[in-house]
Design a protein around this motif. Structure first.
Motif, PDB file in Angstrom:
ATOM      1  N   HIS A 129       0.846  -1.193   0.000  1.00  0.00           N
ATOM      2  CA  HIS A 129       0.000   0.000   0.000  1.00  0.00           C
ATOM      3  C   HIS A 129       0.879   1.240   0.000  1.00  0.00           C
ATOM      4  O   HIS A 129       2.115   1.123   0.043  1.00  0.00           O
ATOM      5  CB  HIS A 129      -0.953  -0.031   1.193  1.00  0.00           C
ATOM      6  N   HIS A 130       0.254   2.400   0.004  1.00  0.00           N
ATOM      7  CA  HIS A 130       1.051   3.617  -0.197  1.00  0.00           C
ATOM      8  C   HIS A 130       1.960   3.933   0.986  1.00  0.00           C
ATOM      9  O   HIS A 130       2.823   4.800   0.886  1.00  0.00           O
ATOM     10  CB  HIS A 130       0.138   4.799  -0.544  1.00  0.00           C
ATOM     11  N   GLN A 131       1.771   3.220   2.106  1.00  0.00           N
ATOM     12  CA  GLN A 131       2.663   3.445   3.241  1.00  0.00           C
ATOM     13  C   GLN A 131       3.644   2.287   3.457  1.00  0.00           C
ATOM     14  O   GLN A 131       4.379   2.267   4.444  1.00  0.00           O
ATOM     15  CB  GLN A 131       1.830   3.713   4.510  1.00  0.00           C
ATOM     16  N   THR A 132       3.666   1.314   2.536  1.00  0.00           N
ATOM     17  CA  THR A 132       4.665   0.240   2.613  1.00  0.00           C
ATOM     18  C   THR A 132       6.046   0.854   2.386  1.00  0.00           C
ATOM     19  O   THR A 132       6.235   1.617   1.428  1.00  0.00           O
ATOM     20  CB  THR A 132       4.424  -0.805   1.497  1.00  0.00           C
ATOM     21  N   SER A 133       7.000   0.510   3.241  1.00  0.00           N
ATOM     22  CA  SER A 133       8.316   1.153   3.064  1.00  0.00           C
ATOM     23  C   SER A 133       9.242   0.272   2.226  1.00  0.00           C
ATOM     24  O   SER A 133       9.191  -0.966   2.319  1.00  0.00           O
ATOM     25  CB  SER A 133       8.957   1.453   4.419  1.00  0.00           C
TER      26      SER A 133
END
Ligand SMILES: Cc1ncc(COP(=O)(O)O)c(C=O)c1O
Length: 419
Positions: free
Chosen positions: A358-362
């Motif tokens: 997702h857009h916060q996966t680092s």
């Protein structure tokens, strides 16, 4: 284009969001269970603070109305209804399509509306669902749908009134030309077309990138979404998955249809009052998070490549943000992988062989993931691996020498995928 998520301002700071949320965001950045595990950012909550606070049941909330108008415009449809969840907007749309039993719906046998919405179709719409197994193992075709149509006046059947497709399904993009063929067939028979587009944002992000358009330009995204949705009468698009709103999903379709769905939404107990702050957070996500999706997809490919190089099989095409792995060629179980990732000093969370980014996966989480599975695979003696796997490892070494002949496209396998 966003290719990694590390060099931007943190989504949550201790000064604004508090230390506990900074720590939770770190865990979220290493959580691969679902793209529903995102956190509202400080900026999103600031947008909520200044949102309108009118009563939406009375059509008096301007930010909710503005969000609905924006999504309708972007999708090339007349109207939009903002609802609580993907399940609610799918079931509302289906209920609005279906008029009077006996009637039936065609879906993929794995479709969320069929398998994972608590029997909602039977409960709310009194319809029979024909869950079809795609002949090609990946997506339905017009031929699959034609073979399943229930037509005519035979009193033994429940006539087909709706075809409901899902895009993406398990992260796989539905080929648009096939969607169009199915839609032509449905329209020839006066059958409605609904899309469960919970992750249509991911499809749109991929298409925007493929066409060389700009994900931060609303006109470009509108062009793509309008094209993707032209074959459908209605669609449901989740706001709390890929783009990271805390709550919400939208139905788009003709004005009269949406008015009727609003009526059903009230009957379902889903009429909401001061929904402006929720709408503002979804609106912020559309503007600021949608452009991050191309980076999320690149990370998913990086994870898949790492898993493959370590000897895992990738069980489904990695078109967008999901990676399904198969550990059996290495003689490993999924549970061993889950446990090894959880045992990392900075734990990584997965619950099955489905990894969702997702857009916060680092990027760091992806790199650590690859390191853990590589070490795990190296711990398996070669004679315990399947011959196919030993071959795979050789292949991954030979990648350094470019092949002289064109590499044939890998056949898409029959895959059993799930949620
Ligand atoms: C394809 C698909 N459709 C619909 C939904 C339902 O969304 P919600 O969880 O918001 O009810 C989901 C949820 O995971 C989904 O994956």
């Amino acid at each position: 284009m966003t290719t990694a998520n590390s060099d931007r301002t943190p989504d949550i700071s201790a000064a604004v969001g508090g230390q506990k949320n900074v720590e939770q965001l770190h865990k979220t950045s290493r959580d691969f269970r679902s793209d529903t595990f995102t956190m509202p950012t400080d900026a999103q909550l600031m947008a909520a603070l200044t949102a309108s606070r009118g009563d939406d049941v009375y059509h008096e909330d301007s930010d909710t109305a503005a969000l609905e108008a924006r999504i309708a415009r972007m999708c090339g449809k007349e109207a939009c209804l903002f609802g609580a969840s993907g399940t609610m907007t799918n079931q509302l749309a289906i209920r609005t399509h279906m008029k009077q039993p006996p009637h039936s719906i065609i879906t993929d046998h794995r479709a969320h509306v069929h398998m994972f919405e608590a029997g909602g179709i039977a409960l709310f719409s009194q319809a029979t669902t024909h869950g079809i197994v795609p002949e090609n193992g990946i997506h339905l075709t017009a031929e699959d749908v034609r073979g399943a149509l229930q037509l005519g006046n035979n009193i033994h059947i429940a006539p087909t009134k709706l075809v409901c497709l899902e895009n993406t399904l398990s992260g796989i993009v539905f080929p648009q030309d096939e969607v169009e063929r199915i839609s032509d067939l449905a329209r020839d028979h006066g059958i409605g077309m609904h899309l469960d587009g919970a992750r249509l944002w991911n499809v749109a992000a991929k298409e925007v990138e493929a066409r060389g358009l700009d994900a931060s330009k609303e006109a470009d995204v509108t062009t793509v979404l309008t094209h993707l949705l032209e074959p459908f009468d209605t669609a449901s698009l989740c706001l709390s998955k890929g783009i990271g709103a805390p709550i919400g999903s939208a139905i788009v379709g003709p004005k009269e249809f949406i008015e009727r769905a609003r009526w059903f939404r009230k009957a379902f107990g889903g009429g909401w009052r001061q929904s402006g702050p929720l709408a503002a957070m979804a609106d912020h996500a559309l503007t600021h998070h949608f452009p991050r999706l191309a980076g999320t997809h690149a990370l998913a490919r990086r994870l898949a490549n790492g898993l493959e190089a370590a000897g895992f099989e990738i069980a489904a095409p990695v078109d967008t943000n999901m990676v399904f792995f198969d550990a059996t060629p290495l003689g490993l179980t999924t549970k061993q992988v889950v446990d090894a990732l959880a045992a990392h000093p900075d734990p990584i969370t997965i619950s099955a062989n489905r990894c969702v980014l997702h857009h916060q996966t680092s990027p760091q989480a992806v790199d650590d993931f690859i390191k853990v599975v590589t070490l795990l695979a190296e711990g398996v003696p070669v004679d315990k691996r399947s011959p196919r796997e030993v071959g795979n490892i050789r292949k991954s070494i030979q990648v350094l020498t470019p092949p002289s002949d064109p590499v044939p496209e890998k056949p898409r396998k029959r895959v059993k995928l799930g949620y």
